[in-house]
Design an enzyme around this catalytic site. Structure first.
Site, mmCIF file in Angstrom:
data_model
loop_
_atom_site.group_PDB
_atom_site.id
_atom_site.type_symbol
_atom_site.label_atom_id
_atom_site.label_comp_id
_atom_site.label_asym_id
_atom_site.label_seq_id
_atom_site.Cartn_x
_atom_site.Cartn_y
_atom_site.Cartn_z
ATOM 1 N N CYS A 60 46.001 37.425 97.208
ATOM 2 C CA CYS A 60 46.476 36.504 96.176
ATOM 3 C C CYS A 60 46.206 35.069 96.592
ATOM 4 O O CYS A 60 45.771 34.797 97.716
ATOM 5 C CB CYS A 60 47.975 36.703 95.928
ATOM 6 S SG CYS A 60 49.031 36.267 97.329
ATOM 7 N N ASP A 78 48.016 33.898 99.780
ATOM 8 C CA ASP A 78 47.440 34.302 101.059
ATOM 9 C C ASP A 78 46.475 33.255 101.596
ATOM 10 O O ASP A 78 46.450 32.973 102.795
ATOM 11 C CB ASP A 78 46.701 35.640 100.912
ATOM 12 C CG ASP A 78 47.630 36.820 100.704
ATOM 13 O OD1 ASP A 78 48.802 36.733 101.135
ATOM 14 O OD2 ASP A 78 47.191 37.820 100.115
ATOM 15 N N CYS A 133 51.368 39.885 94.419
ATOM 16 C CA CYS A 133 49.984 39.432 94.602
ATOM 17 C C CYS A 133 49.204 39.348 93.299
ATOM 18 O O CYS A 133 48.481 38.367 93.060
ATOM 19 C CB CYS A 133 49.257 40.335 95.583
ATOM 20 S SG CYS A 133 50.021 40.387 97.218
#
Length: 206
Positions: free
Chosen positions: A102, A105, A165
């Site tokens: 995502c 991250d 995510c």
């Protein structure tokens, strides 16, 4: 931060500092280190790293709401940091390009791994337009387009990729992101600077 973004930031910190969250983060960090150092991991190698029986690696993560990513051969290739080139979010970690599940991250892992500079790329989840930025320990810079925004989601319920995510993405501008929040009231829209600040809070937990 706006109140909705601040509330979700607090929610995420609470998740990862809970007893289960702390266990999951510690185990996930070992998988990330292994992926960056060794590449795809067999269940046997992952089990040795974690001190778990190989056959229990995937089920134990799944029991904590975190389904590891695997390739067609069954090797582990993702735990937030992913080796899957098909993913839309990329970042530079330890001298190589890897991928994220995502948008968060790409903002968090460079900070968690003490990268001085990490060039990240993604695409607007609405238009496919490229989104690029540079993540540093002091902030995010060189954002293109400059209007880019990020959606932030809670991380409770089912598998984290499903509840978090898949809903945490870059958008070319706030208006496009707001169209998504109109259909999903759990989401909040934040600037890239605000998203970096959330990533900093999460990275500090590693």
């Amino acid at each position: 931060m706006t109140p909705p973004v601040s509330a979700l930031s607090d929610h995420l910190v609470a998740k990862w500092t809970s007893p289960q969250g702390a266990r999951l983060m510690a185990a996930g960090a070992k998988i990330v280190d292994g992926l960056l150092e060794l590449g795809p991991l067999t269940h046997e190698r992952a089990g040795r790293m974690l001190g778990w029986p190989p056959q229990e690696v995937l089920p134990r993560f799944e029991a904590m709401g975190f389904r590891l990513e695997t390739d067609p051969d069954g090797n582990i290739i993702g735990a937030g940091v992913s080796l899957n080139e098909a993913r839309p979010h990329s970042m530079e970690l330890r001298g190589r390009t890897v991928y994220g599940w995502c948008a968060m991250d790409t903002l968090m892992f460079p900070l968690a791994l003490d990268e001085a500079v990490s060039h990240i790329t993604s695409r607007c989840a609405a238009t496919g337009e490229p989104v690029r930025a540079t993540v540093t320990p002091s902030g995010v810079r060189d954002v293109h387009p400059a209007t880019a925004a990020v959606t932030l989601a809670p991380a409770t319920g089912a598998d984290i990729r499903e509840v978090f995510c898949n809903r945490v993405n870059f958008y070319a501008d706030e208006a496009l992101a707001n169209q998504v929040t109109g259909r999903d009231s759990d989401l909040a829209v934040c600037s890239t600077a605000e998203a970096w600040a959330v990533g900093r809070r999460l990275a500090d937990l590693f």
